[in-house]
Design a protein around this motif. Structure first.
Motif, short mmCIF file in Angstrom:
data_model
loop_
_atom_site.label_atom_id
_atom_site.label_comp_id
_atom_site.label_asym_id
_atom_site.label_seq_id
_atom_site.Cartn_x
_atom_site.Cartn_y
_atom_site.Cartn_z
N GLU A 90 7.72 -3.61 4.65
CA GLU A 90 7.81 -4.69 3.63
C GLU A 90 8.64 -4.23 2.62
OE1 GLU A 90 3.71 -5.78 2.47
OE2 GLU A 90 3.24 -6.60 4.40
N ASP A 139 -1.54 2.24 9.95
CA ASP A 139 -0.81 1.31 10.29
C ASP A 139 -0.71 0.48 8.94
OD1 ASP A 139 -0.96 1.41 12.93
OD2 ASP A 139 -2.78 0.48 13.31
N ASP A 140 -1.47 0.59 8.00
CA ASP A 140 -1.39 -0.36 6.57
C ASP A 140 -0.22 0.24 5.80
OD1 ASP A 140 -3.79 -1.58 7.28
OD2 ASP A 140 -4.79 -0.32 6.34
N MET A 175 1.01 -1.12 -0.13
CA MET A 175 -0.12 -0.01 -0.10
C MET A 175 0.82 1.19 -0.05
SD MET A 175 -2.60 1.35 3.00
CE MET A 175 -4.06 2.40 2.27
N SER A 221 -6.22 1.46 10.07
CA SER A 221 -6.41 0.51 9.50
C SER A 221 -7.61 0.46 8.42
CB SER A 221 -6.21 -0.90 10.25
OG SER A 221 -5.89 -1.94 8.89
N LEU A 222 -7.31 0.25 7.25
CA LEU A 222 -8.45 0.19 6.47
C LEU A 222 -8.68 -1.47 5.90
CD1 LEU A 222 -7.67 3.17 4.03
CD2 LEU A 222 -9.19 3.13 5.93
N LYS A 223 -8.04 -2.32 6.27
CA LYS A 223 -8.25 -3.70 6.03
C LYS A 223 -9.28 -4.24 6.93
CE LYS A 223 -3.66 -4.40 4.25
NZ LYS A 223 -2.36 -5.03 4.40
N ALA A 225 3.21 -1.46 4.84
CA ALA A 225 3.87 -1.65 3.66
C ALA A 225 5.17 -0.78 3.47
CB ALA A 225 2.85 -0.89 2.64
N GLY A 269 -5.82 4.71 7.63
CA GLY A 269 -4.75 3.37 7.40
C GLY A 269 -3.44 3.86 7.46
#
Length: 127
Positions: free
Chosen positions: A86, A78-79, A1, A125-127, A83, A76
């Motif tokens: 990662e 946290d997302d 993301m 978070s958007l998940k 990312a 988001g």
């Protein structure tokens, strides 16, 4: 993301917030607002046509301040930080509480400190 930066703030950690307020308002004519959420208070102002300036009274290490902080407008954080990690980005400070919301700090490829800030009203978070 990934995220698209729409706004940014330049954040200064200063040793004397009252002295800083006087300097920037009297010397530069900036309109600064005293904000609650940090002790004793923090200052916020916007340059005409430019970024926000934010001042906190706290210890700062030269080279770590001022810092460029991007606002996450859609939620988001946290997302986004996950990312970045990662992708191999060095996360200096994971998502943590900040005045009015959440923040995180990371390094660009040359080791320059960057940050994210998100309002506490938005989902982490958007998940």
């Amino acid at each position: 993301m990934s995220f698209k930066a729409k706004s940014a703030s330049i954040v200064f950690y200063v040793s004397d917030i009252v002295r800083t307020e006087k300097f920037y308002t009297e010397t530069f004519g900036l309109d600064l607002t005293r904000m609650e959420g940090a002790e004793p208070f923090w200052l916020s102002g916007t340059l005409e046509g430019g970024p926000d300036l934010v001042f906190f009274e706290m210890d700062g290490v030269r080279g770590n301040t001022p810092a460029l902080v991007f606002t996450v407008d859609d939620g988001g954080i946290d997302d986004i930080v996950a990312a970045l990690a990662e992708q191999g980005v060095t996360i200096v400070t994971p998502v943590s509480e900040a005045p009015g919301g959440w923040s995180a700090d990371f390094l660009d490829p040359d080791g320059f400190g960057l940050g994210l800030w998100q309002s506490g009203e938005l989902p982490r978070s958007l998940k």
